[in-house]
Design an enzyme around this catalytic site. Structure first.
Site, PDB file in Angstrom:
ATOM      1  N   PHE A  53       0.855  -1.183   0.000  1.00  0.00           N
ATOM      2  CA  PHE A  53       0.000   0.000   0.000  1.00  0.00           C
ATOM      3  C   PHE A  53       0.887   1.228   0.000  1.00  0.00           C
ATOM      4  CE2 PHE A  53      -4.335  -1.505   0.746  1.00  0.00           C
ATOM      5  CZ  PHE A  53      -4.059  -2.862   0.899  1.00  0.00           C
ATOM      6  N   TYR A  58       3.444   8.030   0.953  1.00  0.00           N
ATOM      7  CA  TYR A  58       4.196   6.774   0.884  1.00  0.00           C
ATOM      8  C   TYR A  58       4.450   6.310  -0.548  1.00  0.00           C
ATOM      9  CZ  TYR A  58       4.212   5.919   5.941  1.00  0.00           C
ATOM     10  OH  TYR A  58       4.433   5.999   7.299  1.00  0.00           O
ATOM     11  N   ASP A 143       4.976  -4.166   4.034  1.00  0.00           N
ATOM     12  CA  ASP A 143       5.023  -2.699   4.085  1.00  0.00           C
ATOM     13  C   ASP A 143       5.772  -2.181   2.855  1.00  0.00           C
ATOM     14  OD1 ASP A 143       3.789  -2.701   6.522  1.00  0.00           O
ATOM     15  OD2 ASP A 143       5.432  -1.747   7.612  1.00  0.00           O
ATOM     16  N   VAL A 144       5.514  -0.923   2.507  1.00  0.00           N
ATOM     17  CA  VAL A 144       6.150  -0.374   1.308  1.00  0.00           C
ATOM     18  C   VAL A 144       7.455   0.386   1.614  1.00  0.00           C
ATOM     19  CG1 VAL A 144       4.966   1.886   1.247  1.00  0.00           C
ATOM     20  CG2 VAL A 144       5.601   0.744  -0.892  1.00  0.00           C
ATOM     21  N   ASP A 145       7.605   0.832   2.856  1.00  0.00           N
ATOM     22  CA  ASP A 145       8.797   1.640   3.174  1.00  0.00           C
ATOM     23  C   ASP A 145       9.980   0.714   3.476  1.00  0.00           C
ATOM     24  OD1 ASP A 145       7.100   0.949   5.330  1.00  0.00           O
ATOM     25  OD2 ASP A 145       8.128   2.340   6.670  1.00  0.00           O
ATOM     26  N   HIS A 165       9.250 -10.415  14.565  1.00  0.00           N
ATOM     27  CA  HIS A 165       9.544  -8.976  14.605  1.00  0.00           C
ATOM     28  C   HIS A 165      11.023  -8.766  14.940  1.00  0.00           C
ATOM     29  CE1 HIS A 165       9.440  -4.800  15.816  1.00  0.00           C
ATOM     30  NE2 HIS A 165       8.220  -4.708  15.305  1.00  0.00           N
ATOM     31  N   THR A 177       4.797  -6.655  23.034  1.00  0.00           N
ATOM     32  CA  THR A 177       3.853  -5.526  23.093  1.00  0.00           C
ATOM     33  C   THR A 177       2.496  -5.914  22.502  1.00  0.00           C
ATOM     34  OG1 THR A 177       4.854  -4.693  21.061  1.00  0.00           O
ATOM     35  CG2 THR A 177       5.597  -3.710  23.121  1.00  0.00           C
ATOM     36  N   GLU A 235      -1.083  -4.769  13.628  1.00  0.00           N
ATOM     37  CA  GLU A 235      -0.110  -5.750  14.139  1.00  0.00           C
ATOM     38  C   GLU A 235      -0.638  -6.476  15.382  1.00  0.00           C
ATOM     39  OE1 GLU A 235       4.377  -5.121  13.899  1.00  0.00           O
ATOM     40  OE2 GLU A 235       3.934  -4.504  15.947  1.00  0.00           O
ATOM     41  N   ASP A 258      15.769  -4.204  10.498  1.00  0.00           N
ATOM     42  CA  ASP A 258      15.921  -2.756  10.615  1.00  0.00           C
ATOM     43  C   ASP A 258      17.366  -2.532  11.043  1.00  0.00           C
ATOM     44  OD1 ASP A 258      16.034  -0.139  11.581  1.00  0.00           O
ATOM     45  OD2 ASP A 258      13.907  -0.169  12.145  1.00  0.00           O
TER      46      ASP A 258
HETATM   47  C1  UD2 Z   1       4.584  -1.189  11.845  1.00  0.00           C
HETATM   48  C2  UD2 Z   1       4.397  -2.420  10.952  1.00  0.00           C
HETATM   49  C3  UD2 Z   1       3.182  -2.162  10.053  1.00  0.00           C
HETATM   50  C4  UD2 Z   1       1.935  -1.920  10.862  1.00  0.00           C
HETATM   51  C5  UD2 Z   1       2.176  -0.748  11.817  1.00  0.00           C
HETATM   52  C6  UD2 Z   1       1.021  -0.580  12.769  1.00  0.00           C
HETATM   53  C7  UD2 Z   1       6.457  -3.601  10.253  1.00  0.00           C
HETATM   54  C8  UD2 Z   1       7.705  -3.480   9.445  1.00  0.00           C
HETATM   55  N1  UD2 Z   1       5.614  -2.555  10.151  1.00  0.00           N
HETATM   56  O1  UD2 Z   1       5.007  -0.164  10.940  1.00  0.00           O
HETATM   57  O2  UD2 Z   1       2.960  -3.258   9.179  1.00  0.00           O
HETATM   58  O3  UD2 Z   1       1.565  -3.095  11.550  1.00  0.00           O
HETATM   59  O4  UD2 Z   1       3.388  -0.937  12.597  1.00  0.00           O
HETATM   60  O5  UD2 Z   1       1.314   0.384  13.743  1.00  0.00           O
HETATM   61  O6  UD2 Z   1       6.222  -4.599  10.902  1.00  0.00           O
HETATM   62  N2  UD2 Z   1       0.911   3.550   4.857  1.00  0.00           N
HETATM   63  C9  UD2 Z   1       0.696   4.360   3.734  1.00  0.00           C
HETATM   64  N3  UD2 Z   1       0.471   5.693   3.917  1.00  0.00           N
HETATM   65  C10 UD2 Z   1       0.457   6.278   5.146  1.00  0.00           C
HETATM   66  C11 UD2 Z   1       0.684   5.458   6.269  1.00  0.00           C
HETATM   67  C12 UD2 Z   1       0.922   4.106   6.098  1.00  0.00           C
HETATM   68  O7  UD2 Z   1       0.698   3.887   2.605  1.00  0.00           O
HETATM   69  O8  UD2 Z   1       0.249   7.502   5.227  1.00  0.00           O
HETATM   70  C13 UD2 Z   1       1.094   2.102   4.651  1.00  0.00           C
HETATM   71  C14 UD2 Z   1       2.464   1.776   4.059  1.00  0.00           C
HETATM   72  O9  UD2 Z   1       2.349   0.642   3.238  1.00  0.00           O
HETATM   73  C15 UD2 Z   1       3.283   1.476   5.295  1.00  0.00           C
HETATM   74  C16 UD2 Z   1       2.240   0.767   6.173  1.00  0.00           C
HETATM   75  O10 UD2 Z   1       1.000   1.416   5.893  1.00  0.00           O
HETATM   76  O11 UD2 Z   1       4.409   0.692   4.965  1.00  0.00           O
HETATM   77  C17 UD2 Z   1       2.508   0.779   7.670  1.00  0.00           C
HETATM   78  O12 UD2 Z   1       2.707   2.111   8.121  1.00  0.00           O
HETATM   79  P1  UD2 Z   1       4.102   2.575   8.721  1.00  0.00           P
HETATM   80  O13 UD2 Z   1       5.189   1.910   7.943  1.00  0.00           O
HETATM   81  O14 UD2 Z   1       4.128   4.032   8.858  1.00  0.00           O
HETATM   82  O15 UD2 Z   1       4.020   1.919  10.167  1.00  0.00           O
HETATM   83  P2  UD2 Z   1       5.230   1.373  11.114  1.00  0.00           P
HETATM   84  O16 UD2 Z   1       6.546   1.732  10.519  1.00  0.00           O
HETATM   85  O17 UD2 Z   1       4.957   1.800  12.506  1.00  0.00           O
END
Ligand code: UD2
Length: 284
Positions: A53, A58, A143-145, A165, A177, A235, A258
């Site tokens: 996504f 993103y 995830d995309v990032d 994790h 958590t 998650e 990471d």
């Molecule tokens: C963690 C988890 C993620 C999710 C999240 C919930 C890993 C590596 N990542 O990531 O899967 O469970 O926690 O809190 O385990 N996104 C968009 N646009 C936005 C925001 C999010 O496209 O504005 C999508 C995108 O694909 C992104 C994903 O949602 O990779 C998860 O969001 P994040 O990467 O900001 O969340 P993160 O890093 O806390």
């Protein structure tokens, strides 16, 4: 095919857990033979869908994600990238290797990043029922990032898989958590739980992904009606699902790393790593 025979008295590695108590393999470098696995999968002529996504800002991550996937993800297999986005024109046109295709699909914009992250479950559920089932055999939902940094092949595929994790593979249960509010559908008591699974990497066959995403979405909606949102969003619900529907395979943190955690000795490969981001800037 010639290869070294397995030895019933000599495990290939002794520094890591290779098998869960419910007999699901944990995939680590050095524990499998990719040629044997690939030959088995090729007999079945399988198609693999990789979903991501890219909502709002993103979309900046998509190019690197796909470029590195072309280099490392399921090379030589039939792959469909499903990129869900609200900014279709931001998705670059990219040349892909033979047998691979990119589908750009429209997805809604939600204001809060937590909502964006959680609603992936609903969308994956709907597409699993309507479309994926005709187009692919296995889904890999990430995830995309992120960027691929080393090979990821058919060794990851199984009916239902999750990923350890990278921040929590070695900690006591009480540190996990998980959601601890008994009112939440994601609640896990302190004396339960096997592993802490990452929200950013799961998959399986289409039917199993349908069941998983359906559970998570319904649980989130039930919580929403009670004004509850689990601590780690999607998650947390994923961890609840995997507690009672145990994965048939588990990916080691090689598959989701990471670099800010350093590189521990047991980690022989970093196959898929986070792209550093400034949370406040990118999420708003
Ligand atoms: C963690 C988890 C993620 C999710 C999240 C919930 C890993 C590596 N990542 O990531 O899967 O469970 O926690 O809190 O385990 N996104 C968009 N646009 C936005 C925001 C999010 O496209 O504005 C999508 C995108 O694909 C992104 C994903 O949602 O990779 C998860 O969001 P994040 O990467 O900001 O969340 P993160 O890093 O806390």
């Amino acid at each position: 095919m010639l290869y070294e025979k397995p030895d019933a008295l000599k495990p290939p590695r002794t520094d890591i857990l290779m098998m869960t108590p419910w007999f699901a393999p944990i995939v680590w470098n050095g524990t499998y033979n990719i040629d044997v696995l690939t030959a088995q999968f090729q007999q079945r002529d399988l198609r693999i869908g990789l979903t991501v996504f890219a909502i709002k800002k993103y979309t900046v991550f998509v190019q690197t994600f796909i470029e590195t996937a072309e280099k490392y993800f399921m090379v030589g297999h039939k792959v469909t990238y499903y990129v869900f986005t609200d900014r279709v024109s931001d998705i670059p046109i990219m040349e892909l290797a033979e047998g691979r295709r990119l589908m750009v699909l429209r997805a809604p914009t939600y204001q809060r990043w937590q909502e964006v992250s959680m609603r992936r479950m609903e969308i994956l559920r709907d597409y699993s029922r309507q479309r994926f089932t005709d187009e692919v055999d296995y889904l890999v939902c990430v995830d995309v990032d992120m960027r691929f940094n080393d090979e990821v092949g058919v060794e990851i595929l199984s009916d239902r898989f999750g990923t350890l994790h990278p921040g929590m593979y070695g900690v006591p249960r009480k540190i996990y958590t998980y959601e601890r509010n008994p009112q939440s559908e994601a609640f896990i008591p302190l004396d339960e739980g096997d592993f802490y699974y990452a929200g950013g990497y799961f998959g399986g066959n289409v039917e199993e992904v349908y069941k998983l995403t359906s559970f998570c979405h319904n649980a989130m909606m039930a919580d929403k009606a009670k004004n509850i949102e689990a601590i780690w969003h999607d998650e947390s619900y994923l961890n609840k699902y995997f507690l009672y529907h145990k994965p048939t395979k588990i990916l080691s943190p090689e598959y989701l790393w990471d670099d800010s955690f350093g590189i521990p000795k047991f980690l022989k490969r970093r196959r898929f790593v986070t792209v550093p981001k400034k949370h406040n800037e990118i999420r708003n």
